[in-house]
Design a protein around this motif. Structure first.
Motif, PDB file in Angstrom:
ATOM      1  N   GLU A   1      -5.643   2.595  -7.949  1.00 46.55           N
ATOM      2  CA  GLU A   1      -6.622   3.489  -8.588  1.00 46.55           C
ATOM      3  C   GLU A   1      -7.991   2.827  -8.669  1.00 46.55           C
ATOM      4  O   GLU A   1      -9.014   3.455  -8.397  1.00 46.55           O
ATOM      5  N   ASN A   2      -8.015   1.553  -9.029  1.00 49.24           N
ATOM      6  CA  ASN A   2      -9.291   0.830  -9.152  1.00 49.24           C
ATOM      7  C   ASN A   2     -10.019   0.675  -7.823  1.00 49.24           C
ATOM      8  O   ASN A   2     -11.248   0.660  -7.783  1.00 49.24           O
ATOM      9  N   PHE A   3      -9.255   0.546  -6.736  1.00 52.33           N
ATOM     10  CA  PHE A   3      -9.868   0.296  -5.431  1.00 52.33           C
ATOM     11  C   PHE A   3      -9.694   1.465  -4.455  1.00 52.33           C
ATOM     12  O   PHE A   3      -9.934   1.315  -3.258  1.00 52.33           O
ATOM     13  N   HIS A   4      -9.313   2.611  -4.980  1.00 50.45           N
ATOM     14  CA  HIS A   4      -9.250   3.859  -4.206  1.00 50.45           C
ATOM     15  C   HIS A   4      -8.421   3.710  -2.934  1.00 50.45           C
ATOM     16  O   HIS A   4      -8.875   3.998  -1.830  1.00 50.45           O
ATOM     17  N   THR A   5      -7.200   3.229  -3.135  1.00 52.00           N
ATOM     18  CA  THR A   5      -6.280   3.064  -2.018  1.00 52.00           C
ATOM     19  C   THR A   5      -4.901   3.551  -2.448  1.00 52.00           C
ATOM     20  O   THR A   5      -4.742   4.075  -3.547  1.00 52.00           O
ATOM     21  N   LYS A   6      -3.912   3.386  -1.607  1.00 47.98           N
ATOM     22  CA  LYS A   6      -2.570   3.903  -1.867  1.00 47.98           C
ATOM     23  C   LYS A   6      -1.644   2.771  -2.334  1.00 47.98           C
ATOM     24  O   LYS A   6      -1.630   1.706  -1.719  1.00 47.98           O
TER      25      LYS A   6
ATOM     26  N   GLU B   1       5.577  -0.635   7.050  1.00 49.02           N
ATOM     27  CA  GLU B   1       6.258   0.391   7.833  1.00 49.02           C
ATOM     28  C   GLU B   1       5.473   1.698   7.844  1.00 49.02           C
ATOM     29  O   GLU B   1       5.303   2.325   8.887  1.00 49.02           O
ATOM     30  N   ALA B   2       4.976   2.095   6.701  1.00 52.94           N
ATOM     31  CA  ALA B   2       4.270   3.378   6.589  1.00 52.94           C
ATOM     32  C   ALA B   2       2.846   3.324   7.131  1.00 52.94           C
ATOM     33  O   ALA B   2       2.385   4.264   7.781  1.00 52.94           O
TER      34      ALA B   2
ATOM     35  N   THR C   1      -6.642  -2.075   6.843  1.00 50.22           N
ATOM     36  CA  THR C   1      -6.286  -3.270   6.089  1.00 50.22           C
ATOM     37  C   THR C   1      -5.408  -2.916   4.904  1.00 50.22           C
ATOM     38  O   THR C   1      -5.654  -1.934   4.213  1.00 50.22           O
ATOM     39  N   CYS C   2      -4.391  -3.747   4.682  1.00 50.04           N
ATOM     40  CA  CYS C   2      -3.523  -3.634   3.516  1.00 50.04           C
ATOM     41  C   CYS C   2      -3.559  -4.954   2.757  1.00 50.04           C
ATOM     42  O   CYS C   2      -3.972  -5.980   3.294  1.00 50.04           O
ATOM     43  N   LEU C   3      -3.084  -4.917   1.522  1.00 45.81           N
ATOM     44  CA  LEU C   3      -3.046  -6.105   0.673  1.00 45.81           C
ATOM     45  C   LEU C   3      -1.712  -6.127  -0.047  1.00 45.81           C
ATOM     46  O   LEU C   3      -1.210  -5.080  -0.469  1.00 45.81           O
ATOM     47  N   VAL C   4      -1.142  -7.315  -0.197  1.00 39.32           N
ATOM     48  CA  VAL C   4       0.081  -7.473  -0.980  1.00 39.32           C
ATOM     49  C   VAL C   4      -0.179  -8.487  -2.084  1.00 39.32           C
ATOM     50  O   VAL C   4      -0.787  -9.528  -1.843  1.00 39.32           O
TER      51      VAL C   4
ATOM     52  N   PHE D   1      -9.550   0.164   3.831  1.00 37.37           N
ATOM     53  CA  PHE D   1      -8.567  -0.410   2.919  1.00 37.37           C
ATOM     54  C   PHE D   1      -7.557   0.690   2.590  1.00 37.37           C
ATOM     55  O   PHE D   1      -7.798   1.543   1.751  1.00 37.37           O
ATOM     56  N   VAL D   2      -6.418   0.680   3.286  1.00 36.67           N
ATOM     57  CA  VAL D   2      -5.496   1.810   3.226  1.00 36.67           C
ATOM     58  C   VAL D   2      -4.403   1.702   2.165  1.00 36.67           C
ATOM     59  O   VAL D   2      -3.887   2.730   1.715  1.00 36.67           O
ATOM     60  N   ALA D   3      -4.023   0.474   1.751  1.00 37.54           N
ATOM     61  CA  ALA D   3      -2.914   0.374   0.811  1.00 37.54           C
ATOM     62  C   ALA D   3      -2.809  -1.011   0.187  1.00 37.54           C
ATOM     63  O   ALA D   3      -3.287  -1.995   0.748  1.00 37.54           O
ATOM     64  N   ALA D   4      -2.127  -1.031  -0.978  1.00 37.85           N
ATOM     65  CA  ALA D   4      -1.833  -2.276  -1.678  1.00 37.85           C
ATOM     66  C   ALA D   4      -0.413  -2.210  -2.209  1.00 37.85           C
ATOM     67  O   ALA D   4       0.039  -1.153  -2.667  1.00 37.85           O
ATOM     68  N   ALA D   5       0.293  -3.330  -2.149  1.00 37.18           N
ATOM     69  CA  ALA D   5       1.678  -3.377  -2.613  1.00 37.18           C
ATOM     70  C   ALA D   5       1.866  -4.459  -3.658  1.00 37.18           C
ATOM     71  O   ALA D   5       1.227  -5.513  -3.601  1.00 37.18           O
TER      72      ALA D   5
END
Length: 113
Positions: A43-48, A58-59, A3-6, A27-31
């Motif tokens: 940093e707060n949610f331990h994701t990229k 894409e990544a 899962t990602c979040l924007v 939870f792999v990433a947030a943009a």
């Protein structure tokens, strides 16, 4: 399920809390277009962190995208994710223009998501 979040603003904290609780997702990433905001959120949610939706999808190639951006961005981001066969969980409202409903439905019908 990846899962990602924007959109790393206020409502994203609620999503982050759920995504980092004991549920069956990674939870792999947030943009966010504001890199510092994305970095702090990550940093707060331990994701990229990522500086854009496009670079993140894409990544990471997620299964699900949570859209937590301002309302006027929802339709285009939903369509963008669906075109890449990414399932979408969008904060309300799904869109703010009536004509976007048909665009979203068309993208959904063409998507494997």
């Amino acid at each position: 399920m990846k899962t990602c979040l924007v959109g790393c603003g206020g409502i994203a904290a609620v999503h982050g809390s759920v995504l980092t609780s004991d549920i069956d997702t990674e939870f792999v990433a947030a943009a966010d277009i504001k890199p510092k905001k994305a970095q702090t959120y990550a940093e707060n949610f331990h994701t990229k962190p990522y500086p854009s939706l496009e670079s993140m999808l894409e990544a990471e190639k997620p299964d699900v995208l949570h859209i937590c951006t301002p309302h006027y961005l929802h339709a285009d981001m939903t369509i963008y994710a669906l075109e890449r066969n990414v399932n979408v969980l969008c904060e309300k409202p799904l869109c703010i223009r009536k004509e976007d409903v048909a665009r979203i439905i068309d993208a959904e019908n063409k998507s494997e998501a």
